[in-house]
Motif scaffolding. Sequence first.
Motif, PDB file in Angstrom:
ATOM      1  N   GLU A 220       0.855  -1.239   0.015  1.00  0.00           N
ATOM      2  CA  GLU A 220       0.130   0.019   0.041  1.00  0.00           C
ATOM      3  C   GLU A 220       1.062   1.205   0.047  1.00  0.00           C
ATOM      4  O   GLU A 220       1.427   1.512   0.946  1.00  0.00           O
ATOM      5  CB  GLU A 220      -1.045  -0.019   1.152  1.00  0.00           C
TER       6      GLU A 220
ATOM      7  N   GLN B  49      -3.421  -2.953  11.968  1.00  0.00           N
ATOM      8  CA  GLN B  49      -5.043  -2.707  11.479  1.00  0.00           C
ATOM      9  C   GLN B  49      -5.815  -3.479  12.736  1.00  0.00           C
ATOM     10  O   GLN B  49      -5.489  -4.771  12.758  1.00  0.00           O
ATOM     11  CB  GLN B  49      -5.142  -3.592  10.286  1.00  0.00           C
TER      12      GLN B  49
ATOM     13  N   ARG C  38     -14.480 -11.598   2.969  1.00  0.00           N
ATOM     14  CA  ARG C  38     -14.779 -10.103   2.528  1.00  0.00           C
ATOM     15  C   ARG C  38     -15.411  -9.053   3.693  1.00  0.00           C
ATOM     16  O   ARG C  38     -16.528  -9.332   3.974  1.00  0.00           O
ATOM     17  CB  ARG C  38     -14.863  -9.895   1.323  1.00  0.00           C
TER      18      ARG C  38
ATOM     19  N   ASN D 186      -7.035   1.625  11.205  1.00  0.00           N
ATOM     20  CA  ASN D 186      -5.712   1.557  10.782  1.00  0.00           C
ATOM     21  C   ASN D 186      -4.780   2.755  11.475  1.00  0.00           C
ATOM     22  O   ASN D 186      -5.412   4.019  11.531  1.00  0.00           O
ATOM     23  CB  ASN D 186      -5.797   1.967   9.171  1.00  0.00           C
TER      24      ASN D 186
ATOM     25  N   LYS E 236      -5.970  -8.738   1.178  1.00  0.00           N
ATOM     26  CA  LYS E 236      -5.883  -8.167  -0.148  1.00  0.00           C
ATOM     27  C   LYS E 236      -6.947  -7.101  -0.409  1.00  0.00           C
ATOM     28  O   LYS E 236      -7.989  -7.660   0.213  1.00  0.00           O
ATOM     29  CB  LYS E 236      -5.763  -9.265  -1.223  1.00  0.00           C
ATOM     30  N   ASP E 237      -6.719  -6.003  -0.763  1.00  0.00           N
ATOM     31  CA  ASP E 237      -7.708  -4.973  -0.788  1.00  0.00           C
ATOM     32  C   ASP E 237      -8.353  -4.732  -2.241  1.00  0.00           C
ATOM     33  O   ASP E 237      -8.215  -5.352  -3.028  1.00  0.00           O
ATOM     34  CB  ASP E 237      -7.230  -3.586  -0.227  1.00  0.00           C
TER      35      ASP E 237
ATOM     36  N   TRP F 167     -13.393  -2.399   0.298  1.00  0.00           N
ATOM     37  CA  TRP F 167     -13.263  -3.639   0.769  1.00  0.00           C
ATOM     38  C   TRP F 167     -12.048  -4.225   0.842  1.00  0.00           C
ATOM     39  O   TRP F 167     -10.755  -3.821   0.360  1.00  0.00           O
ATOM     40  CB  TRP F 167     -14.277  -4.635  -0.039  1.00  0.00           C
ATOM     41  N   PHE F 168     -11.848  -5.236   1.944  1.00  0.00           N
ATOM     42  CA  PHE F 168     -10.609  -5.911   1.954  1.00  0.00           C
ATOM     43  C   PHE F 168     -11.122  -7.409   2.321  1.00  0.00           C
ATOM     44  O   PHE F 168     -12.000  -7.711   3.021  1.00  0.00           O
ATOM     45  CB  PHE F 168      -9.524  -5.399   2.981  1.00  0.00           C
TER      46      PHE F 168
END
Length: 200
Positions: A84, A107, A141, A118, A181-182, A167-168
């Motif tokens: 990121e 997180q 998700r 975060n 994974k986002d 979303w992640f």
Amino acid sequence: KARSVRTRAGFVDGLLSRFAAPKKGRAEVAELLRLIDNTERGIVKVDDDRIRALCDELETIGEGQRTTSARDVSANWRLLWTTEKETLAIIKSLAPLCGTAAGDVFQVIDADDSVLQNVITFPPDGMFIVNSDIQAVSDTRFEFRFTGATLRLPSRDVRLPPLGQGWFESVYVGEGIRVAKDIRGDYLVCEKTPLAPFDV
């Protein structure tokens, strides 16, 4: 200098002994942890293609897992490595304002209360916190919506407006290790620590 990723001898062995990954993914987790050691959470580029490939392999191994239950994901997840760009930029750019290098990056997921934080710490007192509401929409998700952000400086707190939504997915959760994974295809690799949301 405060650092999240431990570099002393035994980093990988310590994680694997404390949080035994499922047998099927144990070799991949061990290689992943060895590769991300000394990368400063992804700031230092070391074999990124192989690291991404291992994340993909763990996603395949993790297919069929349910990773949105509180039992699986409610924790303070300490960031070990990410792609990121925004997170890595903040780690570097806010240090002068806070007067210190970044410390641990978390997180924080509380699935029961539908809360995501975060958090980038700048010890001893600095902190950047982004708060979000989350909702599980599948077995892997969460959708999230930013609700606000706070930059905690030594002298004052600066409140910032909500920043968006997305979303992640937690594509692999071993006991104590999570690969996520986002929406943009970025990866996070995190180590589990006890759930303790940050006050703002």
